[in-house]
Write a protein that holds these residues in place. Sequence first.
Motif, PDB file in Angstrom:
ATOM      1  N   ASP A   1       0.832  -1.209   0.000  1.00 44.46           N
ATOM      2  CA  ASP A   1       0.000   0.000   0.000  1.00 44.46           C
ATOM      3  C   ASP A   1       0.866   1.258   0.000  1.00 44.46           C
ATOM      4  O   ASP A   1       0.530   2.255  -0.647  1.00 44.46           O
ATOM      5  CB  ASP A   1      -0.932   0.013   1.218  1.00 44.46           C
ATOM      6  N   ASP A   2       1.973   1.225   0.721  1.00 47.26           N
ATOM      7  CA  ASP A   2       2.892   2.365   0.748  1.00 47.26           C
ATOM      8  C   ASP A   2       3.537   2.591  -0.614  1.00 47.26           C
ATOM      9  O   ASP A   2       3.837   3.734  -0.981  1.00 47.26           O
ATOM     10  CB  ASP A   2       3.988   2.149   1.793  1.00 47.26           C
ATOM     11  N   LEU A   3       3.752   1.505  -1.359  1.00 51.43           N
ATOM     12  CA  LEU A   3       4.407   1.602  -2.666  1.00 51.43           C
ATOM     13  C   LEU A   3       3.458   2.046  -3.788  1.00 51.43           C
ATOM     14  O   LEU A   3       3.909   2.494  -4.831  1.00 51.43           O
ATOM     15  CB  LEU A   3       5.027   0.250  -3.051  1.00 51.43           C
ATOM     16  N   THR A   4       2.151   1.924  -3.569  1.00 45.96           N
ATOM     17  CA  THR A   4       1.185   2.210  -4.633  1.00 45.96           C
ATOM     18  C   THR A   4       1.301   3.624  -5.192  1.00 45.96           C
ATOM     19  O   THR A   4       1.392   3.791  -6.416  1.00 45.96           O
ATOM     20  CB  THR A   4      -0.242   1.903  -4.155  1.00 45.96           C
ATOM     21  N   PRO A   5       1.321   4.684  -4.378  1.00 42.74           N
ATOM     22  CA  PRO A   5       1.454   6.025  -4.964  1.00 42.74           C
ATOM     23  C   PRO A   5       2.765   6.205  -5.732  1.00 42.74           C
ATOM     24  O   PRO A   5       2.803   6.886  -6.751  1.00 42.74           O
ATOM     25  CB  PRO A   5       1.394   6.973  -3.762  1.00 42.74           C
ATOM     26  N   LEU A   6       3.824   5.584  -5.244  1.00 45.26           N
ATOM     27  CA  LEU A   6       5.103   5.657  -5.948  1.00 45.26           C
ATOM     28  C   LEU A   6       4.987   4.988  -7.313  1.00 45.26           C
ATOM     29  O   LEU A   6       5.465   5.515  -8.321  1.00 45.26           O
ATOM     30  CB  LEU A   6       6.219   5.000  -5.129  1.00 45.26           C
ATOM     31  N   GLY A   7       4.337   3.829  -7.378  1.00 46.10           N
ATOM     32  CA  GLY A   7       4.148   3.137  -8.649  1.00 46.10           C
ATOM     33  C   GLY A   7       3.397   3.981  -9.653  1.00 46.10           C
ATOM     34  O   GLY A   7       3.783   4.086 -10.830  1.00 46.10           O
ATOM     35  N   VAL A   8       2.323   4.618  -9.212  1.00 44.34           N
ATOM     36  CA  VAL A   8       1.531   5.461 -10.115  1.00 44.34           C
ATOM     37  C   VAL A   8       2.358   6.650 -10.598  1.00 44.34           C
ATOM     38  O   VAL A   8       2.342   6.987 -11.793  1.00 44.34           O
ATOM     39  CB  VAL A   8       0.228   5.924  -9.417  1.00 44.34           C
ATOM     40  N   ALA A   9       3.103   7.275  -9.703  1.00 41.82           N
ATOM     41  CA  ALA A   9       3.953   8.410 -10.090  1.00 41.82           C
ATOM     42  C   ALA A   9       5.026   7.970 -11.079  1.00 41.82           C
ATOM     43  O   ALA A   9       5.278   8.650 -12.084  1.00 41.82           O
ATOM     44  CB  ALA A   9       4.586   9.045  -8.857  1.00 41.82           C
ATOM     45  N   MET A  10       5.666   6.820 -10.812  1.00 45.18           N
ATOM     46  CA  MET A  10       6.708   6.328 -11.720  1.00 45.18           C
ATOM     47  C   MET A  10       6.120   6.027 -13.095  1.00 45.18           C
ATOM     48  O   MET A  10       6.714   6.374 -14.123  1.00 45.18           O
ATOM     49  CB  MET A  10       7.371   5.073 -11.139  1.00 45.18           C
ATOM     50  N   ALA A  11       4.974   5.361 -13.142  1.00 49.29           N
ATOM     51  CA  ALA A  11       4.350   5.020 -14.428  1.00 49.29           C
ATOM     52  C   ALA A  11       4.000   6.283 -15.205  1.00 49.29           C
ATOM     53  O   ALA A  11       4.229   6.362 -16.416  1.00 49.29           O
ATOM     54  CB  ALA A  11       3.115   4.152 -14.200  1.00 49.29           C
ATOM     55  N   GLY A  12       3.467   7.282 -14.527  1.00 45.90           N
ATOM     56  CA  GLY A  12       3.150   8.541 -15.200  1.00 45.90           C
ATOM     57  C   GLY A  12       4.379   9.252 -15.722  1.00 45.90           C
ATOM     58  O   GLY A  12       4.375   9.776 -16.844  1.00 45.90           O
ATOM     59  N   ASP A  13       5.438   9.259 -14.936  1.00 45.99           N
ATOM     60  CA  ASP A  13       6.678   9.901 -15.371  1.00 45.99           C
ATOM     61  C   ASP A  13       7.312   9.164 -16.544  1.00 45.99           C
ATOM     62  O   ASP A  13       7.870   9.793 -17.463  1.00 45.99           O
ATOM     63  CB  ASP A  13       7.668   9.995 -14.215  1.00 45.99           C
ATOM     64  N   LEU A  14       7.235   7.838 -16.530  1.00 43.21           N
ATOM     65  CA  LEU A  14       7.800   7.066 -17.644  1.00 43.21           C
ATOM     66  C   LEU A  14       6.994   7.305 -18.915  1.00 43.21           C
ATOM     67  O   LEU A  14       7.564   7.497 -19.996  1.00 43.21           O
ATOM     68  CB  LEU A  14       7.857   5.579 -17.296  1.00 43.21           C
ATOM     69  N   LEU A  15       5.674   7.292 -18.801  1.00 48.32           N
ATOM     70  CA  LEU A  15       4.834   7.584 -19.964  1.00 48.32           C
ATOM     71  C   LEU A  15       5.181   8.964 -20.523  1.00 48.32           C
ATOM     72  O   LEU A  15       5.346   9.120 -21.745  1.00 48.32           O
ATOM     73  CB  LEU A  15       3.355   7.506 -19.577  1.00 48.32           C
ATOM     74  N   ALA A  16       5.329   9.956 -19.665  1.00 52.16           N
ATOM     75  CA  ALA A  16       5.685  11.309 -20.122  1.00 52.16           C
ATOM     76  C   ALA A  16       7.037  11.308 -20.829  1.00 52.16           C
ATOM     77  O   ALA A  16       7.201  11.950 -21.872  1.00 52.16           O
ATOM     78  CB  ALA A  16       5.691  12.277 -18.935  1.00 52.16           C
ATOM     79  N   ALA A  17       8.006  10.580 -20.297  1.00 53.21           N
ATOM     80  CA  ALA A  17       9.343  10.525 -20.907  1.00 53.21           C
ATOM     81  C   ALA A  17       9.306   9.886 -22.289  1.00 53.21           C
ATOM     82  O   ALA A  17      10.121  10.210 -23.152  1.00 53.21           O
ATOM     83  CB  ALA A  17      10.306   9.761 -19.997  1.00 53.21           C
ATOM     84  N   LEU A  18       8.330   8.998 -22.493  1.00 56.53           N
ATOM     85  CA  LEU A  18       8.187   8.336 -23.790  1.00 56.53           C
ATOM     86  C   LEU A  18       7.262   9.097 -24.734  1.00 56.53           C
ATOM     87  O   LEU A  18       6.872   8.586 -25.772  1.00 56.53           O
ATOM     88  CB  LEU A  18       7.689   6.899 -23.602  1.00 56.53           C
ATOM     89  N   GLY A  19       6.907  10.318 -24.386  1.00 59.82           N
ATOM     90  CA  GLY A  19       6.125  11.165 -25.274  1.00 59.82           C
ATOM     91  C   GLY A  19       4.711  11.454 -24.802  1.00 59.82           C
ATOM     92  O   GLY A  19       4.021  12.282 -25.382  1.00 59.82           O
ATOM     93  N   GLY A  20       4.219  10.745 -23.785  1.00 62.64           N
ATOM     94  CA  GLY A  20       2.925  11.050 -23.205  1.00 62.64           C
ATOM     95  C   GLY A  20       1.711  10.447 -23.875  1.00 62.64           C
ATOM     96  O   GLY A  20       0.599  10.605 -23.381  1.00 62.64           O
ATOM     97  N   ASP A  21       1.885   9.750 -24.977  1.00 67.30           N
ATOM     98  CA  ASP A  21       0.749   9.166 -25.699  1.00 67.30           C
ATOM     99  C   ASP A  21       0.551   7.723 -25.251  1.00 67.30           C
ATOM    100  O   ASP A  21       1.267   6.824 -25.698  1.00 67.30           O
ATOM    101  CB  ASP A  21       1.002   9.229 -27.203  1.00 67.30           C
ATOM    102  N   LYS A  22      -0.424   7.479 -24.382  1.00 67.39           N
ATOM    103  CA  LYS A  22      -0.605   6.132 -23.852  1.00 67.39           C
ATOM    104  C   LYS A  22      -0.997   5.128 -24.938  1.00 67.39           C
ATOM    105  O   LYS A  22      -0.714   3.943 -24.802  1.00 67.39           O
ATOM    106  CB  LYS A  22      -1.585   6.118 -22.687  1.00 67.39           C
ATOM    107  N   SER A  23      -1.585   5.586 -26.030  1.00 66.48           N
ATOM    108  CA  SER A  23      -1.932   4.648 -27.109  1.00 66.48           C
ATOM    109  C   SER A  23      -0.692   4.144 -27.844  1.00 66.48           C
ATOM    110  O   SER A  23      -0.754   3.127 -28.537  1.00 66.48           O
ATOM    111  CB  SER A  23      -2.894   5.304 -28.101  1.00 66.48           C
ATOM    112  N   ALA A  24       0.455   4.825 -27.695  1.00 59.25           N
ATOM    113  CA  ALA A  24       1.694   4.389 -28.347  1.00 59.25           C
ATOM    114  C   ALA A  24       2.395   3.280 -27.569  1.00 59.25           C
ATOM    115  O   ALA A  24       3.241   2.568 -28.114  1.00 59.25           O
ATOM    116  CB  ALA A  24       2.646   5.570 -28.516  1.00 59.25           C
TER     117      ALA A  24
END
Length: 191
Positions: free
Chosen positions: A51-74
């Motif tokens: 449960d403590d790791l969950t917010p970190l996981g969501v933040a990391m996934a969002g940051d990685l998606l942004a680094a890859l251009g932000g288009d989740k369909s890609a």
Amino acid sequence: MKIRKRLIILEEILHEGGPVAAQPRKRGAILTVIENPFAGRYVEDIAGFMDDLTPLGVAMAGDLLAALGGDKSAIDGYGKGAIVGAAGELEHGALWHVPGGYAMREILGDAKAIVPSTKKVGGPGTRLDVPVTHVNASYVRSHFDAMEVGVPDGPKADEIVLALVMTTGPRVHARVGGLAADKIKGEDGLR
């Protein structure tokens, strides 16, 4: 949770010895080095740390998606992993399964396939091959892959390196048959 550092790694693959791809394949990884709260001792009930790791996981996934251009369909491939420092145990890396996997599925919206995973115990500089499969169907062979990741000075004995990987497109010269991405039924995350 105590975070020591984060790394984002991006690759753009144009070819693997064959013709240059019309659309380069991208692979990205985000790694976060955290203090292992269980290092150096055996603790029976560790599941609450997910449960403590969950917010970190969501933040990391969002940051990685942004680094890859932000288009989740890609994004059509993903994986996760953990490297536990020597004062920890493999089970501490298993705590990342749920928070890391569900975070990517949440950020990507409609991903149906289980997020492949790996973990190991190691010292500073340990490398980890994070497995990658298609986000909607695990049997899409063109997306069977791995991305090697690591932190030069981590994990220290009392740390854990948490990793998420996302990719765009199949392996750049995929040609071994099997279920094609455009033939996914999307019923069960497998086919």
